[in-house]
Design an enzyme around this catalytic site. Structure first.
Site, mmCIF file in Angstrom:
data_model
loop_
_atom_site.group_PDB
_atom_site.id
_atom_site.type_symbol
_atom_site.label_atom_id
_atom_site.label_comp_id
_atom_site.label_asym_id
_atom_site.label_seq_id
_atom_site.Cartn_x
_atom_site.Cartn_y
_atom_site.Cartn_z
ATOM 1 N N HIS A 103 0.834 -1.156 -0.014
ATOM 2 C CA HIS A 103 -0.058 0.008 0.154
ATOM 3 C C HIS A 103 0.783 1.325 0.048
ATOM 4 O O HIS A 103 0.722 2.320 -0.753
ATOM 5 C CB HIS A 103 -0.880 0.049 1.366
ATOM 6 C CG HIS A 103 -2.033 -0.796 1.255
ATOM 7 N ND1 HIS A 103 -2.034 -1.622 2.446
ATOM 8 C CD2 HIS A 103 -3.070 -1.510 0.598
ATOM 9 C CE1 HIS A 103 -3.001 -2.695 2.234
ATOM 10 N NE2 HIS A 103 -3.716 -2.386 1.050
ATOM 11 N N SER A 120 -2.737 -7.405 2.974
ATOM 12 C CA SER A 120 -2.996 -7.592 4.384
ATOM 13 C C SER A 120 -3.351 -8.891 5.019
ATOM 14 O O SER A 120 -3.000 -8.984 6.227
ATOM 15 C CB SER A 120 -4.257 -6.476 4.611
ATOM 16 O OG SER A 120 -4.019 -5.097 4.149
ATOM 17 N N LYS A 164 -17.242 -6.895 6.306
ATOM 18 C CA LYS A 164 -15.945 -7.661 6.494
ATOM 19 C C LYS A 164 -15.622 -7.582 8.052
ATOM 20 O O LYS A 164 -16.197 -6.538 8.731
ATOM 21 C CB LYS A 164 -14.671 -6.952 5.889
ATOM 22 C CG LYS A 164 -14.640 -7.452 4.304
ATOM 23 C CD LYS A 164 -13.287 -7.000 3.950
ATOM 24 C CE LYS A 164 -13.063 -7.073 2.342
ATOM 25 N NZ LYS A 164 -11.947 -6.383 1.603
ATOM 26 N N ARG A 171 -1.825 -6.389 -8.284
ATOM 27 C CA ARG A 171 -0.791 -7.068 -7.910
ATOM 28 C C ARG A 171 -0.510 -8.254 -9.134
ATOM 29 O O ARG A 171 0.480 -8.353 -9.898
ATOM 30 C CB ARG A 171 -1.061 -7.982 -6.828
ATOM 31 C CG ARG A 171 -0.597 -7.129 -5.525
ATOM 32 C CD ARG A 171 -1.277 -7.551 -4.344
ATOM 33 N NE ARG A 171 -2.462 -7.312 -4.397
ATOM 34 C CZ ARG A 171 -3.380 -7.244 -3.362
ATOM 35 N NH1 ARG A 171 -2.903 -7.660 -1.928
ATOM 36 N NH2 ARG A 171 -4.894 -7.162 -3.342
HETATM 37 P P1 ADP Z 1 -9.557 -3.698 -0.995
HETATM 38 O O1 ADP Z 1 -10.209 -4.444 0.097
HETATM 39 O O2 ADP Z 1 -10.337 -2.536 -1.442
HETATM 40 O O3 ADP Z 1 -8.814 -4.295 -2.043
HETATM 41 P P2 ADP Z 1 -6.813 -3.418 0.227
HETATM 42 O O4 ADP Z 1 -6.587 -2.754 1.629
HETATM 43 O O5 ADP Z 1 -6.851 -4.777 0.037
HETATM 44 O O6 ADP Z 1 -8.455 -2.880 -0.096
HETATM 45 O O7 ADP Z 1 -6.289 -2.678 -0.948
HETATM 46 C C1 ADP Z 1 -6.394 -1.251 -1.160
HETATM 47 C C2 ADP Z 1 -5.604 -1.170 -2.616
HETATM 48 O O8 ADP Z 1 -4.322 -1.434 -2.637
HETATM 49 C C3 ADP Z 1 -6.134 -1.974 -3.701
HETATM 50 O O9 ADP Z 1 -5.970 -1.086 -4.791
HETATM 51 C C4 ADP Z 1 -4.867 -3.038 -3.712
HETATM 52 O O10 ADP Z 1 -5.010 -3.688 -5.141
HETATM 53 C C5 ADP Z 1 -3.967 -2.339 -3.525
HETATM 54 N N1 ADP Z 1 -2.768 -3.193 -2.941
HETATM 55 C C6 ADP Z 1 -2.877 -3.957 -1.921
HETATM 56 N N2 ADP Z 1 -1.792 -4.603 -1.718
HETATM 57 C C7 ADP Z 1 -0.790 -4.219 -2.803
HETATM 58 C C8 ADP Z 1 0.344 -4.599 -3.118
HETATM 59 N N3 ADP Z 1 1.185 -5.630 -2.426
HETATM 60 N N4 ADP Z 1 1.091 -4.155 -4.317
HETATM 61 C C9 ADP Z 1 0.210 -3.091 -4.985
HETATM 62 N N5 ADP Z 1 -1.018 -2.739 -4.606
HETATM 63 C C10 ADP Z 1 -1.568 -3.278 -3.584
#
Ligand code: ADP
Length: 162
Positions: free
Chosen positions: A18, A129, A42, A91
């Site tokens: 992130h 996460s 969630k 990703r």
């Molecule tokens: P959501 O539940 O909306 O997917 P996340 O907290 O999992 O929320 O992710 C928020 C954003 O960050 C999303 O666009 C996700 O694709 C991106 N993201 C999460 N992990 C990574 C990573 N390792 N590399 C690039 N982008 C990421």
């Protein structure tokens, strides 16, 4: 006109993946609003307030990043903030299908808002996460996967709630 982008997500908790997307987004847009979605369906590990606090701490040295939270439809929130862009990270191919669906529906709901995709930094392509929580739950080190303050917060969470 100043460009404002919203970077929405659960951030439960914020990871280095992130952080990488937020940092790079902040080089492209005048302001990046990182918005924690208060998703009732969630069951999160961290409360919205805790996630917001961690994000604030982690991004405190990036002046054009703001942290906020929101309920309801993302596209409504984006308009309320006078933003014109949604930033999402990609990703793997597995992210693509869902992201395309969401971007398409958002575009249908509001033609003036664009979704801006950023490819993950290769070193974080496996990072989420959920993976971090799974590792931290068993007290294995998550150094390099999350910022130091998040590692500390995870340690506290799982020592209280093992
Ligand atoms: P959501 O539940 O909306 O997917 P996340 O907290 O999992 O929320 O992710 C928020 C954003 O960050 C999303 O666009 C996700 O694709 C991106 N993201 C999460 N992990 C990574 C990573 N390792 N590399 C690039 N982008 C990421």
């Amino acid at each position: 006109m100043a460009s404002i982008a919203v970077c929405p997500g659960s951030f439960d908790p914020v990871t280095m993946g992130h952080f990488d997307i937020i940092t790079r987004g902040a080089k492209v847009f005048d302001t990046v609003i990182v918005a924690v979605l208060n998703n009732q369906s969630k069951k999160p590990l961290f409360t919205v307030a805790e996630r917001v606090e961690l994000l604030k701490e982690v991004t405190k040295n990036i002046p054009n990043v703001e942290i906020d939270s929101f309920n309801g439809l993302l596209i409504d929130y984006v308009k309320r903030k006078n933003a014109s862009t949604i930033i999402r990270g990609l990703r793997a191919v597995s992210d693509f299908e869902y992201e395309m669906q969401v971007a398409s529906i958002n575009r249908k709901l509001n033609h003036d808002v664009e979704t801006f995709f950023m490819m993950t930094n290769n070193q974080y392509s496996y990072l989420s996460s959920s993976i971090v929580k799974e590792v931290a739950k068993y007290h294995a080190p998550v150094t390099d996967l999350v910022p130091d303050v998040v590692e500390e917060a995870l340690r506290k969470k799982f020592s209280i709630n093992p």
